[in-house]
Design an enzyme around this catalytic site. Structure first.
Site, PDB file in Angstrom:
ATOM      1  N   GLU A   1       1.082  -1.261   0.019  1.00  0.00           N
ATOM      2  CA  GLU A   1      -0.059  -0.208  -0.041  1.00  0.00           C
ATOM      3  C   GLU A   1       0.765   1.306   0.090  1.00  0.00           C
ATOM      4  OE1 GLU A   1      -2.763  -0.486   3.235  1.00  0.00           O
ATOM      5  OE2 GLU A   1      -3.952  -1.910   2.286  1.00  0.00           O
TER       6      GLU A   1
ATOM      7  N   GLU B 220      -5.000  -8.835  -0.082  1.00  0.00           N
ATOM      8  CA  GLU B 220      -5.878  -8.680   1.100  1.00  0.00           C
ATOM      9  C   GLU B 220      -7.018  -8.359   0.503  1.00  0.00           C
ATOM     10  OE1 GLU B 220      -4.781  -5.600   3.898  1.00  0.00           O
ATOM     11  OE2 GLU B 220      -2.459  -5.983   3.682  1.00  0.00           O
TER      12      GLU B 220
END
Length: 605
Positions: free
Chosen positions: A163, A288
């Protein structure tokens, strides 16, 4: 859906209305392929966010890994050149030394001998992987030297950073400087990937692990300044594109559902732009997925939150099961014990991490959370894909068969209960000897339930609660497939086309293979405000087709605008072998057609 409370409330309300017209057709005599994939790969879909070097899961390995069938998925165990314990020494010698120490830790972990796997993702936090203005080549050299020796079993997947773009502002003093960081992070991905590919051919490198794929926000500014930038700079060197799919609110953006049509639009746009640039669809890595929101960490353990998470896991999984030919791995965000969190500054009262399989009791022992119900529901499902279809995009279905066992998975994306008629095609009904039904839902108080019903052989219809997932386990007469059906997706040459009133948008879809028996669907991705039309005039090879008013999941009215895929059924005689022309004309100006994909299912006796 602007806030967490409203999201929760949807699962607490008992709604009495349901549709009478839902039909799911199942044909145990017909094997289905999506691309070249038919067999369910359990490592691809049923991992957890942990690694085999995690000793937290060593107490009950037979139950976890043999009975529940849990696989390993992802670890923050990458090279991390800027982590504190590396002490700023970027030499190859230090990389090798630290790598050998890491390999010994892996070998000495209690699960290594029985659970080691190559099917693992390694990554790093941005703070450990990157510094603004760093020496890219030197850092990449360190990373390669480390990866070569750090793992006694080489992982398949390397995400350079986790991220990264939502942390771009951590590296500069003002937000207006973040485009430089994003560009530089992208360039770093490319340099690392090229060097790894040259020296370690048996590990795939990709990124960018998008935390905030709200690509349509601000007239697709998030797409243009994030994913498009990344694909333009680093994409040619990427072997996969990594994305995180969360209902709720992950780090930034609006509170919304990704599950259903929105996540489909996100992933279809990535696929379409990949095809536009390189003529191939590079695969996804969903490292995820699940449910998250602000304010969850440091709160007491909540069975209600577990229930909301379970609903999201199953909703998203059912969509990802549609992509076995262009998906490398999908990891539900469920960790082990997360013992580190009990000492975290965000958790002064010592509560469990919200997404754990095992939580600590006051007496120091550990107890399973409701999240294990994800694997309890799916633990036996295996085999080759069987042809099945639903006439309602809110009712998702996947069917697999393994010798004398069949598994029918049904999921309800609608906000109310749905009655479903089960229609067994050809001689499928005659093959059924018995059935057991597993139902996963949240009760009226929001508590997750997993209930079994046996002797359900004669079940002809079933009513799914809002957010419910059902797996029907059939005992079958041993048989062989008599027919096959192959599903393929064909991409337009262009994507993200601006919509102007009464101005036709033309898409060309090449290399289509069609037959005289099967199904076809035009998958239309749209991003536009709610007051604008979602029903353009659609012509396929000059023939007008009807645009439905339904799509997978909710109406998205809680979002700033609609961004989703609307599936449009198409008669096979409208589809040509070779090049097909799709024309869309909207009555109003605004927004974009994000993607056009032609989906075909061709039957062969």
């Amino acid at each position: 859906m602007k806030n967490q409370q409203l999201f929760f409330a949807i699962y607490f309300i008992t709604l009495v209305g349901f549709s009478q017209n839902n039909t799911v057709q199942i044909d145990f005599t017909t094997q289905k392929f999506i691309g070249s994939e038919s067999e369910l790969n359990r490592e691809k879909y049923f991992a957890m966010h942990s690694s085999y070097n995690n000793g937290d899961l060593a107490d009950d390995p037979d139950y976890l890994f043999n009975d529940l069938g849990i696989k390993f998925g992802r670890t923050f165990g990458g090279p991390g050149p800027y982590s504190k314990y590396k002490k700023g020494d970027m030499s190859v010698q230090n990389a090798k030394k630290l790598a050998l120490e890491n390999a010994e830790r892996y070998k000495n972990s209690p699960l290594y001998a029985t659970q080691k796997t190559t099917d693992l993702i390694i990554t790093d936090h941005p703070r450990d992987a990157y510094k603004l203005g760093m020496d890219f080549e030197k850092t990449a050299t360190f990373n390669v030297a480390y990866i070569k020796k750090a793992y006694p079993v080489m992982p398949k997947y390397y995400e350079v950073m986790n991220e990264p773009f939502v942390h771009a502002k951590d590296f500069v003093d003002s937000y207006d400087k973040t485009p430089k960081v994003i560009s530089e992070m992208s360039e770093f991905h490319k340099i690392v990937a090229d060097k790894v590919h040259a020296e370690i051919p048996n590990i795939m490198v990709g990124g960018y692990s998008a935390a905030w794929p709200e690509y349509d926000k601000n007239n697709f500014a998030i797409w243009n300044t994030r994913m498009k930038v990344f694909m333009d700079i680093a994409g040619e060197s990427m072997q996969f594109f990594a994305t995180h799919i969360y209902d709720g609110r992950n780090v930034e953006g609006d509170f919304n559902y990704r599950s259903g049509s929105n996540s489909e639009a996100i992933l279809d746009l990535i696929e379409s732009y990949s095809y536009q640039k390189w003529g191939v669809v590079k695969p996804h890595l969903i490292s995820e997925y699940g449910y998250t929101a602000k304010g969850l960490q440091g709160q007491p353990y909540s069975p209600i939150l577990n229930g909301v998470c379970l609903t999201s896991y199953n909703n998203i999984l059912m969509s990802l099961l549609d992509k076995p030919d262009r998906l490398l791995k999908a990891v539900p965000f469920i960790t082990g014990k997360a013992t580190w969190f009990y000492k975290d500054s965000r958790n002064p009262e010592g509560h469990p991490y919200p997404w754990v399989l095992l939580r600590k009791e006051k007496n120091g022992t550990y107890k399973y959370t409701h999240l294990r119900k994800f694997w309890q529901l799916w633990k036996d499902v295996q085999g080759n894909r069987v042809y099945a279809t639903s006439n309602n995009p809110d009712i998702q279905v996947h069917v697999f068969a393994n010798k004398n066992k069949g598994y029918v998975a049904l999921n309800n994306l609608a906000d109310d209960a749905q009655k479903i008629n089960l229609d067994f095609l050809n001689s499928s009904k005659q093959l059924i000897k018995n059935a057991t039904i597993k139902r996963s839902y949240n009760n009226k108080n929001g508590i997750p339930k997993l209930v079994l019903f046996t002797n359900a052989k004669d079940t002809k219809e079933i009513t799914l609660k809002a957010g419910e997932t059902v797996v029907i386990d059939y005992d079958l007469t041993n048989y062989e497939f008599l027919n096959t059906v192959k599903e393929n997706n064909y991409y337009a040459k262009n994507c993200l086309q601006e919509i102007k009133a009464n101005n036709p948008i033309i898409f060309s879809v090449d290399n289509v293979t069609s037959s005289n028996k099967g199904n076809a669907t035009l998958k239309m991705g749209l991003g536009r405000t709610h007051n604008l039309s979602k029903k353009p005039i659609v012509k396929i090879n000059g023939t007008i087709v009807t645009v439905p008013t339904n799509w997978a999941g909710y109406d998205q009215t809680g979002r700033e605008q609609f961004f989703g895929v609307i599936p449009i059924p198409v008669a096979l005689d409208n589809i040509k072998n070779g090049t097909n022309t799709v024309e869309l004309t909207f009555p109003d100006t605004g927004g974009y057609v994000s993607s056009i994909i032609m989906n075909t299912e061709n039957f062969k006796n």
